[in-house]
Scaffold this active site. Structure first.
Site, short mmCIF file in Angstrom:
data_model
loop_
_atom_site.label_atom_id
_atom_site.label_comp_id
_atom_site.label_asym_id
_atom_site.label_seq_id
_atom_site.Cartn_x
_atom_site.Cartn_y
_atom_site.Cartn_z
N HIS A 5 0.80 -1.24 0.00
CA HIS A 5 0.00 0.00 0.00
C HIS A 5 0.82 1.27 0.00
CE1 HIS A 5 -1.75 -3.29 2.43
NE2 HIS A 5 -2.69 -3.17 1.53
N ARG A 44 -2.99 3.60 -4.83
CA ARG A 44 -4.44 3.76 -4.57
C ARG A 44 -4.84 5.22 -4.34
NH1 ARG A 44 -7.32 -1.16 -2.72
NH2 ARG A 44 -5.89 -2.86 -3.16
N GLY A 90 -8.48 15.07 11.76
CA GLY A 90 -9.68 14.74 11.00
C GLY A 90 -10.86 15.60 11.38
N THR A 91 -12.03 15.14 10.96
CA THR A 91 -13.27 15.83 11.31
C THR A 91 -14.16 14.85 12.09
OG1 THR A 91 -14.25 15.19 9.21
CG2 THR A 91 -13.27 17.37 9.31
N MET A 182 -14.32 7.64 12.87
CA MET A 182 -14.37 6.25 12.43
C MET A 182 -13.00 5.56 12.45
SD MET A 182 -17.24 6.51 9.39
CE MET A 182 -17.55 4.74 9.41
N SER A 205 -17.25 19.09 12.27
CA SER A 205 -17.77 19.53 10.96
C SER A 205 -19.29 19.38 10.90
CB SER A 205 -17.13 18.71 9.84
OG SER A 205 -17.37 17.34 10.03
N ASP A 206 -19.83 18.50 11.76
CA ASP A 206 -21.28 18.26 11.77
C ASP A 206 -21.76 18.26 13.22
OD1 ASP A 206 -21.57 17.07 8.85
OD2 ASP A 206 -19.88 16.05 9.79
N1 HPA Z 1 -19.92 10.25 11.73
C1 HPA Z 1 -18.72 9.65 11.69
N2 HPA Z 1 -17.62 10.27 11.35
C2 HPA Z 1 -17.70 11.58 11.02
C3 HPA Z 1 -18.91 12.27 11.05
C4 HPA Z 1 -20.07 11.57 11.43
O1 HPA Z 1 -21.19 12.13 11.47
N3 HPA Z 1 -18.68 13.55 10.65
C5 HPA Z 1 -17.34 13.64 10.41
N4 HPA Z 1 -16.75 12.44 10.63
#
Ligand code: HPA
Length: 233
Positions: A5, A44, A90-91, A182, A205-206
């Protein structure tokens, strides 16, 4: 030296590696924050770059989404390339009251619904935790740079689209868990296995309680604040 990879040769990857999930973010970080950045991997499309930040050699490697993808890239960085300091940037989606869009979450520990550690540890429930050294350094640096950072347990989920997502998030929020990503559970578990330092920093981010999302521009600005903290520690 290479892996299925990663095309990098021995010595091409620094001991300090930033880990965005999105390989295009790796490219963005290399182009905007590092001097003399060289791309060492395109396998990849999972870009990896090494460059210089304030005189120090730093790499930035995309990991993809989810624990199995993190498992591949982080295992190889630790086992094959000798990475010693791995910082996920990350987010996340937040689900605890008082956590707002654009906040930076520093993950002290990771709770998960993944089966990966059940497979590893059987009946033992392993607690994946951040490197204390990196966590302290990141928190102090965020304060110094006036970036609002919240230190918390986070949820590492196997599903972005989870039929029971709302229910799980509400339960975990009642136990103080702030947000969902995740990947972190596997990063922290591998760091423990290999005796190296790992930390996850996430920008919100959310907001999963209100349904609000960052605009693309807000995402970029807050992401840049977090990258600056990650590079400085
Ligand atoms: N779920 C999982 N991982 C994320 C999310 C989410 O809503 N937003 C950004 N990463």
């Amino acid at each position: 030296m290479s892996t299925p990879h990663n095309n990098a040769s021995a010595g091409e990857i620094a001991e300090k590696v930033l880990l965005p999930g999105d390989p295009m973010r790796a490219k963005f970080i290399a182009e905007n924050f590092l001097e003399n950045a060289v791309c060492y991997n395109e396998v990849r499309g999972m870009y990896g770059f090494t460059g210089i930040y304030r005189g120090e050699k730093v790499s930035v490697q995309g990991t993809g989404m989810g624990m199995p993808s993190m498992h591949i890239y982080a295992s190889e960085l630790m086992q094959v390339y000798g990475a010693k300091k791995l910082i996920r940037v990350g987010t996340c989606g937040s689900f605890r009251e008082g956590i707002n869009l654009k906040d930076v979450i520093i993950a002290m520990a990771s709770t998960t619904d993944s089966g990966m550690n059940k497979d590893r540890f059987g009946n033992i429930s392993f607690a994946p935790t951040a490197s204390f050294r990196l966590l302290k350094a990141a928190y102090d640096k965020a304060e110094e740079l006036k970036v609002k950072a919240v230190v918390s347990n986070i949820f590492t989920s196997d599903k972005f689209y989870d039929d029971r997502g709302k229910e799980k998030n509400a339960l975990l929020a009642s136990y103080g868990v702030a947000a969902v990503d995740m990947e972190t559970c596997e990063l922290y578990t591998l760091a423990a296995k290999h005796g190296v330092d790992a930390l996850t920093m996430l920008t919100v981010s959310d907001n999963l309680l209100t349904g609000e999302k960052c605009t693309a521009e807000e995402r970029q600005t807050t992401f840049n604040d977090m990258i600056r903290v990650a590079l400085e520690i």
